[in-house]
Design a protein around this motif. Structure first.
Motif, short mmCIF file in Angstrom:
data_model
loop_
_atom_site.label_atom_id
_atom_site.label_comp_id
_atom_site.label_asym_id
_atom_site.label_seq_id
_atom_site.Cartn_x
_atom_site.Cartn_y
_atom_site.Cartn_z
N GLU A 4 -18.42 -28.47 -19.97
CA GLU A 4 -17.75 -27.90 -20.73
C GLU A 4 -17.72 -26.60 -21.87
O GLU A 4 -16.97 -26.24 -21.79
N GLY A 5 -18.96 -25.99 -20.98
CA GLY A 5 -19.08 -24.83 -22.40
C GLY A 5 -18.76 -22.82 -21.07
O GLY A 5 -18.04 -23.98 -20.10
N VAL A 192 -24.46 -28.83 -21.43
CA VAL A 192 -23.62 -28.95 -20.98
C VAL A 192 -22.76 -28.13 -20.17
O VAL A 192 -22.23 -28.00 -19.57
N GLU A 193 -23.72 -26.84 -20.38
CA GLU A 193 -23.54 -25.84 -19.28
C GLU A 193 -24.17 -26.39 -17.49
O GLU A 193 -23.15 -25.46 -16.69
N SER A 194 -24.47 -27.35 -17.85
CA SER A 194 -24.64 -28.09 -16.58
C SER A 194 -24.59 -29.95 -17.00
O SER A 194 -23.42 -29.78 -16.76
N GLN A 195 -25.16 -30.37 -17.33
CA GLN A 195 -24.81 -31.47 -17.60
C GLN A 195 -26.17 -31.59 -18.59
O GLN A 195 -27.42 -31.42 -18.53
N VAL A 196 -25.62 -32.21 -19.39
CA VAL A 196 -26.65 -32.56 -20.70
C VAL A 196 -28.00 -33.62 -19.77
O VAL A 196 -27.23 -35.34 -19.64
N TYR A 197 -29.36 -34.26 -20.00
CA TYR A 197 -29.49 -34.54 -19.39
C TYR A 197 -31.46 -34.92 -20.74
O TYR A 197 -32.07 -33.50 -21.59
N ALA A 198 -32.09 -36.33 -20.97
CA ALA A 198 -32.67 -35.93 -22.28
C ALA A 198 -33.91 -36.98 -21.34
O ALA A 198 -34.86 -37.15 -22.59
N GLY A 199 -34.13 -36.71 -19.79
CA GLY A 199 -35.42 -37.62 -19.88
C GLY A 199 -35.22 -39.19 -20.38
O GLY A 199 -34.44 -39.87 -20.79
N VAL A 200 -36.53 -39.28 -20.64
CA VAL A 200 -37.20 -40.34 -20.39
C VAL A 200 -36.82 -41.34 -21.73
O VAL A 200 -35.84 -42.51 -21.70
N ASN A 201 -36.35 -40.02 -22.96
CA ASN A 201 -36.00 -41.29 -24.19
C ASN A 201 -34.08 -41.44 -23.97
O ASN A 201 -34.20 -42.37 -24.88
N ALA A 220 -17.35 -36.02 -1.21
CA ALA A 220 -17.47 -34.53 -0.32
C ALA A 220 -16.16 -34.23 0.01
O ALA A 220 -15.20 -34.90 0.72
N PHE A 221 -15.85 -32.70 0.34
CA PHE A 221 -14.71 -32.68 0.66
C PHE A 221 -14.97 -31.41 2.30
O PHE A 221 -16.02 -30.67 1.53
N GLN A 222 -14.79 -32.10 3.16
CA GLN A 222 -14.64 -30.84 4.41
C GLN A 222 -16.08 -30.47 4.08
O GLN A 222 -16.13 -29.22 5.05
N GLY A 223 -16.46 -31.37 4.46
CA GLY A 223 -18.03 -31.73 4.49
C GLY A 223 -19.21 -31.17 4.08
O GLY A 223 -20.51 -30.57 3.86
N GLY A 224 -18.68 -30.56 2.25
CA GLY A 224 -19.46 -30.56 1.54
C GLY A 224 -19.23 -30.82 -0.06
O GLY A 224 -18.13 -32.12 0.04
N PRO A 225 -20.11 -31.19 -0.95
CA PRO A 225 -20.26 -31.88 -2.20
C PRO A 225 -19.30 -31.19 -2.95
O PRO A 225 -19.28 -30.06 -2.89
N ILE A 226 -19.10 -31.53 -3.74
CA ILE A 226 -17.61 -31.21 -4.53
C ILE A 226 -17.81 -30.47 -6.28
O ILE A 226 -19.24 -31.17 -6.41
N ASN A 227 -17.31 -30.09 -6.63
CA ASN A 227 -17.26 -29.46 -8.11
C ASN A 227 -17.00 -30.07 -9.10
O ASN A 227 -15.72 -30.21 -9.04
N ALA A 228 -17.99 -31.23 -8.50
CA ALA A 228 -17.37 -33.01 -10.15
C ALA A 228 -17.84 -32.44 -10.88
O ALA A 228 -18.23 -33.93 -11.73
N VAL A 229 -17.06 -31.85 -11.65
CA VAL A 229 -16.36 -31.99 -12.76
C VAL A 229 -15.96 -32.88 -13.86
O VAL A 229 -14.63 -33.11 -12.84
N TYR A 230 -16.11 -33.42 -15.06
CA TYR A 230 -15.83 -34.48 -16.00
C TYR A 230 -15.42 -33.71 -17.42
O TYR A 230 -16.32 -32.99 -17.77
N HIS A 231 -14.56 -34.81 -17.89
CA HIS A 231 -14.19 -34.65 -19.25
C HIS A 231 -13.67 -35.92 -20.25
O HIS A 231 -13.61 -36.88 -19.30
N ALA A 232 -13.66 -36.01 -21.49
CA ALA A 232 -13.11 -37.03 -21.86
C ALA A 232 -11.81 -37.45 -21.65
O ALA A 232 -11.88 -38.86 -21.06
N ASP A 233 -11.29 -36.91 -22.02
CA ASP A 233 -9.79 -37.44 -22.47
C ASP A 233 -8.98 -36.45 -21.83
O ASP A 233 -8.60 -35.51 -22.38
#
Length: 402
Positions: A4-5, A192-201, A220-233
């Motif tokens: 997001e940022g 949010v620079e990558s993905q929000v991660y908060a461990g076991v909690n 995958a796109f043409q044999g590689g992982p994509i930049n699978a960004v996402y957003h709310a709405d």
């Protein structure tokens, strides 16, 4: 919410170690019966360039001096780590080399602050010996356990959760391969620079079920992982990547979004011109005596690309993204807005009337929810918003990460 940022290693031994990393990813080209699968480890930067790091363990751990190749068994406890010249000091234990690994035993969990984490902790001392970086080494699937609930509601339909799991897994693999933080010793950040991660909690049985139901699947796109960004709405239409980040991705094409619909489909934000001026100044954008703000360029989907600021002290143009960053991503929820002057009141103001939430590129999470409620599968959801992609298994055939 998926980017997001915005968008010196300690010693030669550490550089040699990173050079040994071999990651061979094959997308469905070798039958499962012949593939020797090894878990893919994600390195998450939890605390970067800190003067002091405090970690704890509820049970026995091995503490490894990575450079010297020596291990020491400790019981549970709490330790304060401080940087030394060329090393790390562990309170009550002694001095170690510049890279220290805590390996929990017998179901022990490492913790940092109020959060517990799966996997190992790696602590790196900066070359100048004045800062430490704490890294969580964790299996990819277990990393996703701590991501999904932070990015999507467990109360949503399972097919939407599965779509989110595949997108998040793909984005993690893509970021590992891109190596943006490789020089700092980790793959992704926990924000949010990558993905929000908060461990076991942050783990939840329902989102964990979605991870397991899609285990190993990526886009995958043409044999590689994509930049699978996402957003709310999406606000009714997703966006081409180049209109947001200036870079063209063939699979990140804007499409009409009939499934858009959320509490953020329509929103408004009223701010005084003086308040906007102060917010811009905090971002290093100086406009004195703002009198008017106009949208002067829009993308094909209707998002504001440029705004003109008229000010008594000299105006100019900035991007819609710069304006959003300055006013706050939670306040100016998207760049899909119109600007209405509000001269009445004590202070001249403007009202932003917008739709959607987020950058608008890739998967809209609320649309995934609405598609799932209409009976669509997670594959149908994903291929609706990422163009020309396939959902395929990720097999790690060789991963030598020590």
């Amino acid at each position: 919410m998926g980017l997001e940022g915005g968008r010196g290693i300690a010693c030669s031994a550490w550089r040699a170690w990173t050079a040994q990393v071999i990651l061979l990813v094959v997308f469905g080209t070798i039958p499962p019966s012949t593939a020797q699968e090894t878990p893919l480890i994600v390195r998450v930067g939890l605390a970067v360039n800190q003067p002091v790091v405090e970690v704890a363990a509820g049970g026995p751990v091995d503490v490894e001096d990575v450079t010297a190749g020596e291990r020491r068994r400790l019981g549970g406890g709490r330790w304060v780590l401080t940087p030394l010249s060329g090393g790390v000091e562990i309170s009550g234990i002694g001095a170690f080399g510049p890279v220290v690994r805590f390996v929990p035993l017998s179901g022990t969990r490492m913790s940092f602050g109020s959060r517990a984490y799966r996997g190992n902790f790696l602590i790196r001392s900066a070359p100048q010996g004045s800062r430490l970086t704490l890294i969580n080494e964790v299996d990819l699937e277990e990393y996703l356990y701590g991501v999904l609930k932070m990015e999507i509601s467990p109360a949503w339909p399972m097919e939407a959760l599965k779509a989110q799991a595949v997108a998040a897994r793909t984005l993690a693999v893509y970021l590992i391969q891109q190596g943006r933080y490789k020089g700092e010793g980790y793959d992704v950040r926990d924000t949010v620079e990558s993905q929000v991660y908060a461990g076991v909690n942050a783990e939840d049985p329902v989102t964990t079920q979605a991870v397991e139901a899609t285990r190993g699947l990526i886009l995958a796109f043409q044999g590689g992982p994509i930049n699978a960004v996402y957003h709310a709405d999406s606000g009714g239409h997703t966006e081409d990547s180049e209109y947001v980040w200036g870079k063209y991705y063939p699979y990140l094409r804007g499409v009409p979004d009939p499934y858009s619909g959320s509490p953020y489909s329509q929103w408004s934000l009223r701010m005084s011109l003086q308040e906007i001026e102060e917010q811009l100044r905090r971002q290093g954008l100086s406009f004195q005596g703002i009198q008017r703000i106009d949208a002067v360029q829009r993308s094909p989907s209707g998002r504001v690309m440029r705004v003109r600021i008229v000010a008594t002290g000299g105006g100019g143009e900035i991007s819609g993204e710069q304006l959003r960053r300055a006013l706050g991503y939670d306040a100016l929820k998207s760049t899909k807005f119109t600007i209405v002057p509000r001269p009445e009141g004590v202070q001249p103001a403007v009202e932003f009337r917008g739709s959607g939430w987020g950058h608008g590129v890739g998967l809209p999470q609320w649309s995934a929810r609405n598609m799932a409620l209409s009976g669509r599968t997670f594959e149908e959801i994903l291929t609706s918003y990422y163009q020309g992609v396939s959902v395929l298994p990720l097999r790690v055939l060789s991963s030598q990460r020590r």
